[in-house]
Enzyme design. Sequence first.
Site: not given
Length: 392
Positions: A237-238, A337, A365
């Site tokens: 969400d950021d 990841e 990001h």
Amino acid sequence: MASIRRTLSPYRDRPPHQNGGSPFSAPSSKLFSNGRHSSPVSAFAVAVTRFLDDVFPLRYSRKGNRIWRRPFYRCLLFFLLGFLLGMAPFGHVNDVPSSHDFSFDIEPPPVIVTSPENFFLDTVDLGVVKENFDFTPKKQLIVVTPTYNRALQAYYLNRLGQVLRLVPPPLVWIVVETDAESVETADVLRKSGVMYRHLVCTENSTNVKDRGVHQRNTALDHIKHHKLDGIVYFADDDNIYSLELFESLREIRRFGTWPVAMLAQGKNKAILEGPVCNGSKVFGWHTNDKSKRLRRFHVDMSGFAFNSTILWDPKRWQRPFATPIRQLDSVKEGFQETTFIEQLVEDETQMEGTPPNCSRIMNWHLHLESRGLVYPKGWLLQKNLDAILPIK
């Protein structure tokens, strides 16, 4: 002879109607013979009167009285004539038009069109453009967002919700919280206008460096259990996203990746992390961190997406094992990841670089989270703060 003449002599002196003639013959003949009053009706009446005088001659009895039979037969004859005339059909009821048949509209006479022989009508072209409506349904996007209570949570969720609202459907937004569903998060999801599923992760995340690991695994279990078909994308969400990114996700067949712009730790310069492509073929990676060179794939968590059928249909993709695909909580920071991607693909040949040549940045990001801010309960101020500059 003298005696016979005397016998017949009494009838000589009688009026003409007493000698066998009709008492009305003379006046009627005079009346109807007058040229001034002659008409077809009067001529017919004279003819009938003369016919009756011939058929029923006027006779008298010896005493000079009229015989009653002649008037009786006349009346009977007239009655029969009137009865026959009354029974004769002079018209029909249907000849009289009804009230609702009257119309003041003037109808044109029918036109008879005669076409010549060997006449063929060609196809009429109405000018409609014929197009091929080959409708191909769009792939569903499955956006997974882990979230937790913090000061800027409402801002982040509302911003991401407004972006997803602009993405053409079908799209489902899976938002995962920890421990329990908060009323504030549920209110944001209801007002977002996006189809969503609000999940809760019951795993303890206090000892995990990346608190979103168990939340993402909760979403993966939900997708596998319900066999949701679409493209799975982990969208924190950021982060900041463009609409072009979500449009390109639907072009992914198995696994897609792209470069992500990031702020360095000192937040004074931007770096790239992601693939280097030739068209859609991946042949290298962007990375500036020497400690991360041991990773197999240099990709950010928001820099890849994959087909959801890999989770619940391994035979389709000929995967050698059917173990559940999960994010691992036992790996070091920065390796989350690559360990997850290794479960999805074998190498770069099974990857698709997007957009072509991976030459465009579609999301950022930034790591702008401030840990010193206090999360207000219900995102509301329970009491007024002290005024630094009161109004005089």
